[in-house]
Design a protein around this motif. Structure first.
Motif: not given
Length: 406
Positions: A15-19, A71-88, A168-170
């Motif tokens: 999931s880190l590599g995809i973005p 750290i990994t969980l919080i960071s994953c939520c940050l990246t997921a939200g950021a990618l949704l921000g790119f889409a919108m 992944l965050a879940v």
């Protein structure tokens, strides 16, 4: 338990590599939709990498204060939200805003997981960890190419990747209690005073390294950091501008160009998968040097004005880069001491992403004012500089070993 948990860590690196490969693949279409200039992808890349640098520099302190799992969980939520921000995003301003948490989240995951694996698993696991980053980086352009070709929408591509990150965050939330438990199990399995991360006969620059207040003063550290700088210069320049070069100089369609960049990342992925097995028999230093030679050969092939050689050279660069980054990371505790590895891991991540921040945008600025055809020359130059820095560290290590130190 440790093996099952390692699979979860591998999934986190996918999931880190995809973005990381999305922007370069989508940019030929994305920039026209957003009314952005050609070189603006470099600005976005710089902002993402800048956030990564900040979180990487802080990662050493964060690992000590907060569990790696959190750290990994919080960071994953940050990246997921950021990618949704790119889409919108309705404009480039919103792309800039979303790029900040994307970089911060990615850097924190990268540094924390690299330190965790280097400290608790052997060298082949580090190579496979970054192999799964390559899986993600290969999947990214494929996802984007599918949505641009079938749905004519890069936004849906970003949305799909955001959903993957939230999923992944879940999973990370459900497995949060396992991080400490697995680390404790690995610690009891390791013999006293024997680092789990060393290869057969690792040379270590010790010179009372534990007494160094500033880890940057340890011999070999600075040249290693420059090797990371130029490594990321090569990897990210090809990833960010390769598709634009194929469209602008080779007159390919955006969808075809994205497919070739997927093959470049596929070369990195395949190389790391194979390297993971080879590390059981061959020292990391040999693999790093071999990878540099292959990447250099690929850079020369890309420079030659032959279409067939260019495509082969692109994959060759990916194969050559495969063992370098994980190999250098895994050597950190063995070369510079476990007591310094958490801090140095963060520094290495920060300098690596400094290369991502500065070098691809520098090429974008240069290409916008001259010609995208300079792409092969710049990639080859970064490759040569990376090789010089890494070989300087090898010579220093050899001198230390010869003089009876280590």
């Amino acid at each position: 338990m440790a093996t099952v948990f390692l699979i979860i860590i591998y999934a986190a690196f996918i999931s880190l590599g995809i973005p990381d490969s999305l922007l370069g693949s989508a940019w030929p279409v994305m920039r026209s939709d957003m009314g952005a200039s050609f070189g603006f992808a470099g600005v976005l890349s710089m902002i993402v990498a800048g956030g990564t640098i900040v979180s990487s520099l802080l990662s050493g302190s964060l690992v000590r204060r907060i569990e790696t799992g959190k750290i990994t969980l919080i960071s994953c939520c940050l990246t997921a939200g950021a990618l949704l921000g790119f889409a919108m995003a309705p404009s480039v301003v919103w792309l800039i805003v979303a790029a900040v948490p994307l970089g911060i989240g990615g850097g924190a995951i990268d540094a924390a997981l690299n330190h965790y694996v280097a400290d608790n698993y052997k060298a082949h696991h580090m190579n496979w960890l970054h192999c799964f980053w390559g899986v993600g980086a290969t999947i990214g352009p494929i996802i984007m190419s599918f949505y641009m070709q079938e749905h004519y929408s890069w936004r849906e591509g970003y949305t799909a990747v955001s959903i993957i990150q939230f999923s992944l965050a879940v999973l990370l939330l459900a497995t949060l209690p396992l991080w400490k438990r697995v680390a404790a199990i690995r610690k009891t399995e390791q013999p006293n005073n024997v680092p789990p991360i060393g290869d057969a006969g690792p040379e270590r620059i010790i010179e009372d390294s534990a007494q160094h207040a500033n880890v940057l003063r340890i011999k070999g550290v600075k040249h290693t950091l420059f090797a990371f700088l130029f490594y990321c210069g090569v990897e990210s320049t090809v990833g960010l501008w390769g598709a634009s070069y194929l469209v602008g100089a080779k007159h390919m369609t955006a969808e075809t160009a994205a497919g070739w960049i997927a093959l470049y990342y596929g070369g990195i992925t395949l190389g790391r998968l194979v390297t993971g097995f080879i590390t059981l028999k061959i020292h990391n230093r040999v693999l790093i040097r071999s990878g540099q030679i292959i990447a250099l050969a690929g850079g020369i092939m890309v420079l030659l004005p032959l279409p067939q050689l260019f495509m082969a050279g692109l994959i060759c660069i990916g194969l050559g880069l495969a063992p370098i980054y994980p190999g250098l990371l895994h050597e950190t505790p063995a070369r510079f001491g476990r007591e310094n590895s958490a801090k140095l891991m963060g520094y290495q991540m920060a300098v690596a992403y400094t290369g991502t921040t500065l070098l691809p945008p520098l090429f974008g600025w240069l290409a916008a004012r001259t010609d995208i055809a300079l792409f092969p020359i710049v990639v080859l130059a970064f490759t040569v500089l990376m090789m010089i820095c890494a070989e300087k560290v090898n010579r220093l290590l050899s001198k230390q070993t010869y003089s009876g130190i280590g």
